[in-house]
Design an enzyme around this catalytic site. Structure first.
Site, PDB file in Angstrom:
ATOM      1  N   ASP A 107       0.879  -1.180   0.000  1.00 50.03           N
ATOM      2  CA  ASP A 107       0.000   0.000   0.000  1.00 50.03           C
ATOM      3  C   ASP A 107       0.910   1.223   0.000  1.00 50.03           C
ATOM      4  O   ASP A 107       1.141   1.862   1.021  1.00 50.03           O
ATOM      5  CB  ASP A 107      -0.930  -0.001   1.215  1.00 50.03           C
ATOM      6  N   GLU A 218     -11.416   9.111  11.511  1.00 51.23           N
ATOM      7  CA  GLU A 218     -11.771   9.171  12.932  1.00 51.23           C
ATOM      8  C   GLU A 218     -11.957  10.603  13.418  1.00 51.23           C
ATOM      9  O   GLU A 218     -11.156  11.488  13.094  1.00 51.23           O
ATOM     10  CB  GLU A 218     -10.673   8.488  13.756  1.00 51.23           C
ATOM     11  N   HIS A 249      -6.515   7.771   7.779  1.00 53.53           N
ATOM     12  CA  HIS A 249      -5.449   6.798   7.536  1.00 53.53           C
ATOM     13  C   HIS A 249      -5.820   5.960   6.321  1.00 53.53           C
ATOM     14  O   HIS A 249      -6.768   5.184   6.365  1.00 53.53           O
ATOM     15  CB  HIS A 249      -5.276   5.895   8.766  1.00 53.53           C
ATOM     16  N   HIS A 343       3.867   6.805   5.396  1.00 54.10           N
ATOM     17  CA  HIS A 343       4.644   5.834   6.171  1.00 54.10           C
ATOM     18  C   HIS A 343       4.869   4.516   5.437  1.00 54.10           C
ATOM     19  O   HIS A 343       5.187   3.512   6.053  1.00 54.10           O
ATOM     20  CB  HIS A 343       4.048   5.618   7.570  1.00 54.10           C
ATOM     21  N   ASN A 344       4.747   4.513   4.107  1.00 53.34           N
ATOM     22  CA  ASN A 344       5.162   3.387   3.263  1.00 53.34           C
ATOM     23  C   ASN A 344       5.755   3.976   1.999  1.00 53.34           C
ATOM     24  O   ASN A 344       5.052   4.154   1.003  1.00 53.34           O
ATOM     25  CB  ASN A 344       3.956   2.500   2.883  1.00 53.34           C
ATOM     26  N   HIS A 418       5.189   4.578  13.143  1.00 55.97           N
ATOM     27  CA  HIS A 418       3.997   5.043  12.416  1.00 55.97           C
ATOM     28  C   HIS A 418       2.715   4.763  13.175  1.00 55.97           C
ATOM     29  O   HIS A 418       1.661   5.266  12.815  1.00 55.97           O
ATOM     30  CB  HIS A 418       3.923   4.410  11.029  1.00 55.97           C
ATOM     31  N   ALA A 420       0.846   2.082  16.657  1.00 61.83           N
ATOM     32  CA  ALA A 420       1.037   1.253  17.852  1.00 61.83           C
ATOM     33  C   ALA A 420       1.718  -0.067  17.505  1.00 61.83           C
ATOM     34  O   ALA A 420       2.551  -0.558  18.256  1.00 61.83           O
ATOM     35  CB  ALA A 420      -0.312   0.993  18.527  1.00 61.83           C
ATOM     36  N   GLY A 421       1.385  -0.658  16.368  1.00 64.89           N
ATOM     37  CA  GLY A 421       1.965  -1.938  15.978  1.00 64.89           C
ATOM     38  C   GLY A 421       1.143  -3.114  16.478  1.00 64.89           C
ATOM     39  O   GLY A 421       0.753  -3.157  17.648  1.00 64.89           O
TER      40      GLY A 421
END
Length: 495
Positions: A107, A218, A249, A343-344, A418, A420-421
Site C-alpha cells: 500500500d 476518525e 489513515h 509511512h510506506n 507510524h 502502535a503496531g
C-alpha cells in the site's frame, strides 16, 4: 492494507546487545551476509514481547547492497513482507544501493493526515451518530469500493503525475493544504509510462476511498490532560481543550499493490544480472540506478501521488459533510490541514554518514519521516522552529498521538514509528473478538463506530495492538520524537 501479520514466539535472541535504554543491536555476526548491524528501538517491555519475525527480518535487511550505517526497526515493529513493519533502511545509490518493494510496502504511501476544527466536543457529541453515518456515505470504505471522483484512465495519468496538486486544480484542495503535505503532495519523478495497464485499471476509480484493513476516518477529542506542549500545539492549530480534530489513515489502495506486485516479479528475474543474492525472495530488489530500479521508483512515485490525491479528496468530502451537518462553511469551522505524512515510501534525502553528507534512498516501511528544526528549509514555514508534525495512529479504542520530529532523529535517518503496531494476527483477532460486542462496548465508552463488516471491526480491536503510550514514551526517551497531544476517539468510520 498491509499483508497479514504472522506472530512468532516472542523474546530477543541471545546475540542481541543493549546499546542504551532504548536501543538494541544485532551484530553482523548474527547472520551470514550482514553488511551492517541491525538496531531496534524499544523499551524493555516492548523488546521482551517483540515477535521473532522482527529479528530475523531486520537481519535479512542488513544484508542488502549499499545499506548505510544500520538497518533499523521502530518500537511498533512486527513481522511484515520482507522488511518488518517499522523497518527503516537507507541506501547509497553510488555504492550499489538498491530499491526494494518489500521495504516500501504494497500500500504505497499509506499515510496519515490530521485536520483541525474550531468545534468543541459539546457541539459535536450530540450529532456524532449523524456525522459518522454521513461520513460513511460520503467516503466509501471496504474492499473494492469505488470513489465519487470520476476520471478516465488518461485523466488518471494526471493524478499520477501531480498528486494532491491535481486536486488543487480541480477544486478539491485549499492552497494551504498543499503547503502542509509532505513533499507538497507530489513526487516529481512520477512517470505513468512505467505503470502497467493492470495497475491503472485497479486504481483509476478508487479516488476518495478509504479501503479496508486498518484504514479509518476518525473524529477525535483533545482532552485538557493530554496536551503536553501547549506552544507547539497552538502552532499546529490545536488551541483549546475539548477541540475536535479529524484523522485519516489510508493509501494508494489496489493501485499501489499492483505496482508493488509487478516490480517484485521483475526484480526476482533481474537480480542475477546484477549479481545480487538475497536471503528472502520477499526482499527482491534492483540497484536504484539500474533501468529496472529507476522504472520502479518512477512507478512508485505515481502510486505515492495517487495516495496524496486520495487523502486530499477524502478531506474535501469531510469538509463537505461537516458543513452540511453544522450548517457552517469549512472555512468558518477552521478545518485546516495540520499535516499529511507518508509511512510506506522510499525517498531521496540528504543525510550525514561518517561526517559526510550523502544523498540516500531512505526506505520507510511502516515508519514515518521525522525532520527536526535543523531541516527547516524542507518544512512548511510555520513549522520551521518546532520541527515536522508526526501523526502516530493508534487503535480505534485507545486513540492516537500528534508528535514532533527532532534533530535527534538524525540517528535513525530522520525516521520514527507510524503507529502502535500489531500484537495479534487479524485471523486470531477475528477468532477471539466479536465485532458486534466490540461495537457495543465502544459505544458505552463514548465511541461510535460505523464499520463495513463486524469481522473487519474485530480485526482492529485495541487488544490486537501494542500499548501506544509505551511506544510514544520510547520514542521520546530515544530522542526521536516528542509528544505534543494525545487524541481520543469519539467517532470512527472503519474500512
Amino acid at each position: 492494507m498491509e499483508e497479514e501479520f504472522q506472530p512468532q514466539p516472542a523474546g530477543p535472541p541471545k546475540e542481541i546487545k543493549r546499546i542504551n535504554d532504548t536501543t538494541w543491536e544485532l551484530p553482523i555476526s548474527f547472520r551470514k551476509g550482514m553488511r551492517v548491524p541491525a538496531r531496534i528501538i524499544a523499551s524493555d517491555e516492548l523488546m521482551q514481547n517483540m515477535d521473532a519475525g522482527v529479528f530475523n527480518q531486520i537481519a535479512n535487511v542488513a544484508t542488502l547492497p549499499g545499506l548505510q550505517r544500520y538497518a533499523y526497526c521502530m518500537p511498533d515493529g512486527h513481522w511484515g513482507y520482507g522488511f518488518p513493519i517499522g523497518g527503516v533502511a537507507a541506501f547509497d545509490p553510488k555504492e550499489g544501493g538498491v530499491i526494494s518493494p518489500g521495504g516500501i510496502g504494497f500500500d504505497i504511501n499509506c499515510g496519515m493526515r490530521l485536520i483541525t476544527t474550531n468545534l468543541t466536543v459539546d457541539e459535536v457529541k450530540p450529532r456524532i451518530h449523524q456525522l459518522v453515518d454521513e461520513l460513511y456515505k460520503a467516503v466509501p470504505a471496504g474492499v473494492g469500493c469505488k470513489g465519487f471522483v470520476k476520471v478516465s484512465k488518461e485523466e488518471f495519468k494526471e493524478v499520477m503525475r501531480d498528486g494532491a496538486q491535481w486536486c488543487l486544480k480541480r477544486g478539491y484542495a485549499w492552497p494551504s493544504d498543499i503547503e502542509n503535505i509532505e513533499s507538497h503532495g507530489k513526487i516529481p519523478q512520477a512517470d505513468p509510462s512505467k505503470v502497467s495497464d493492470k495497475a491503472t485499471k485497479r486504481g483509476f476509480d478508487q479516488l476518495g476511498t478509504l479501503g479496508s484493513g486498518n484504514h479509518y476516518l476518525e473524529i477525535q477529542e483533545v482532552k485538557k490532560e493530554n496536551i503536553y506542549d501547549h506552544n507547539a500545539a497552538k502552532v499546529m492549530g490545536i488551541t483549546k481543550p475539548g477541540q475536535i480534530v479529524i484523522m485519516v489513515h489510508c493509501g494508494s489502495r489496489g493501485f499501489g499493490h499492483q505496482i508493488g506486485t509487478d516490480y517484485l516479479k521483475l526484480f526476482l528475474d533481474v537480480m542475477p544480472k546484477y549479481g545480487i543474492e538475497i536471503l528472502d525472495k520477499e526482499l527482491a530488489c534492483a540497484p536504484f540506478n539500474s533501468p529496472e530500479g529507476q522504472d520502479y521508483y518512477k512507478a512508485m512515485a505515481c502510486a505515492a501521488n495517487m495516495a496524496y490525491a486520495n487523502r486530499q479528496v477524502i478531506t474535501h468530502q469531510i469538509r463537505k459533510v461537516f458543513s452540511q451537518v453544522f450548517e457552517k462553511t469549512a472555512e468558518e469551522m477552521e478545518m485546516n490541514l495540520v499535516y499529511d505524512v507518508a509511512h510506506n515510501i522510499a525517498k531521496l534525502e540528504k543525510h550525514r554518514v561518517n561526517g559526510k553528507e550523502r544523498e540516500l534512498l531512505v526506505h520507510r516501511k511502516g515508519a514515518t519521516r521525522a525532520f527536526g528544526p535543523s531541516r527547516a528549509s524542507e518544512l512548511p514555514k510555520k513549522y520551521a522552529k518546532i520541527g515536522q508534525p508526526v501523526i502516530l495512529g493508534g487503535s480505534m479504542e485507545t486513540g492516537s498521538y500528534l508528535l514532533l520530529g527532532t534533530d535527534g532523529a538524525d540517528e535513525t535517518f530522520a525516521s520514527t514509528a507510524h503507529g502502535a503496531g500489531r500484537t495479534m494476527s487479524r485471523a486470531k483477532a477475528k477468532r477471539e473478538i466479536r465485532g458486534d460486542k466490540l461495537q457495543q462496548d465502544m459505544e458505552k465508552k463514548g465511541i461510535y463506530v460505523h464499520a463495513v463488516t463486524m469481522a473487519g471491526l474485530a480485526e482492529e480491536a485495541g487488544a490486537a495492538y501494542k500499548d501506544i503510550d509505551v511506544v510514544v514514551d520510547t520514542l521520546d526517551k530515544a530522542g526521536i520524537t516528542r509528544p505534543v497531544v494525545a487524541l481520543k476517539p469519539i467517532g470512527n468510520v472503519k474500512g
